[in-house]
Write an enzyme that holds these catalytic residues in place. Structure first.
Site, PDB file in Angstrom:
ATOM      1  CB  VAL A 112      -0.962   0.030   1.214  1.00 47.55           C
ATOM      2  CG1 VAL A 112      -1.871  -1.185   1.217  1.00 47.55           C
ATOM      3  CG2 VAL A 112      -0.189   0.107   2.523  1.00 47.55           C
ATOM      4  CB  CYS A 113       1.929   3.889  -1.689  1.00 47.64           C
ATOM      5  SG  CYS A 113       1.185   4.026  -3.324  1.00 47.64           S
ATOM      6  CD  GLN A 114      -2.139   8.788   1.505  1.00 51.10           C
ATOM      7  OE1 GLN A 114      -1.503   8.150   2.329  1.00 51.10           O
ATOM      8  NE2 GLN A 114      -3.419   9.100   1.693  1.00 51.10           N
ATOM      9  CG  LEU A 155      -3.347   3.456   2.087  1.00 51.63           C
ATOM     10  CD1 LEU A 155      -2.408   3.753   3.250  1.00 51.63           C
ATOM     11  CD2 LEU A 155      -4.271   2.295   2.441  1.00 51.63           C
TER      12      LEU A 155
END
Length: 230
Positions: free
Chosen positions: A138-140, A167
């Site tokens: 996951v990342c932004q 996210l």
């Protein structure tokens, strides 16, 4: 009279059986390389709801590859943090100039740190997880997670999933999180956030002024005619 004899060795003959075996070996090797290429193409992109199911039902481990600042603002509980980019503190002239320009623009307005690729990213992952581990990366925004998945795929990992759009696309409450803000807002920082609040306040003031002039035109006219001298 002595007679000198010369023996010329004939080249070894290659049997059709050996030739066929070599051709078969070549075909098998090419087929194997094609299978490896197909396996390496398997990176699963899912939405936040499907990602949650992968963690709860299929035993995926959450790997957060965002930078330190975003991770500290908000992160999923029980996630593992290994940043794909780390803060660039190099002191060569070129880096100093780039860092100064970055901090006065992107850093100031968007709260983005000046970073570089983490040279120990893959090595750190290998120390923590085996090649057959199921990893939800996951990342932004979804870009760094895709890049991280590509690196891990090349390094031999096969069970990789990423959240499409990152996210920021997760609905509030999708994951149990820790930090000072919501997961979807962890990428917001700098003057942009302050500007947004100022714009909201100014907008409210202007709407109130418009409504006052509309419903109380006489009082508004008297206020506009007032001068400091009076």
């Amino acid at each position: 009279m002595a007679v000198l004899g010369f023996c010329v060795a004939s080249p070894p003959r290659l049997s059709w059986k050996a030739f066929g075996t070599n051709r078969l070996s070549t075909r098998v090797h090419r087929s194997y390389r094609r299978r490896i290429a197909l396996v390496r193409a398997e990176v699963n992109f899912v939405n936040a709801d499907e990602a949650k199911r992968l963690v709860s039902e299929e035993g995926y481990t959450i790997l957060d590859v965002r930078d330190k600042t975003q991770y500290e603002r908000a992160h999923i509980k029980s996630s593992h943090h290994v940043p794909l980019f780390i803060e660039n503190q190099d002191n060569d002239l070129g880096t100093i100039v780039k860092r100064t320009v970055h901090n006065n623009f992107s850093g100031l307005f968007f709260g983005l740190p000046f970073t570089k690729l983490n040279p120990d990213f893959v090595r750190t992952i290998k120390e923590k997880f085996s090649d057959d581990s199921k990893l939800l990366i996951v990342c932004q925004e979804g870009l760094r997670s895709a890049a991280a998945a590509n690196k891990l795929e090349v390094a031999g990992y096969r069970n990789l999933s990423c959240i499409t759009s990152g996210l920021q696309s997760a609905k509030p409450g999708s994951f149990e999180s820790e930090g000072s803000t919501e997961l979807q807002n962890a990428g917001k920082a700098g003057l942009v956030t302050i500007q947004g609040k100022i714009s909201a306040v100014l907008g409210t003031v202007l709407i109130c002024a418009f409504l006052f002039i509309t419903f109380f035109p006489e009082q508004a006219e008297k206020i506009l005619q007032m001068s400091p001298s009076s």
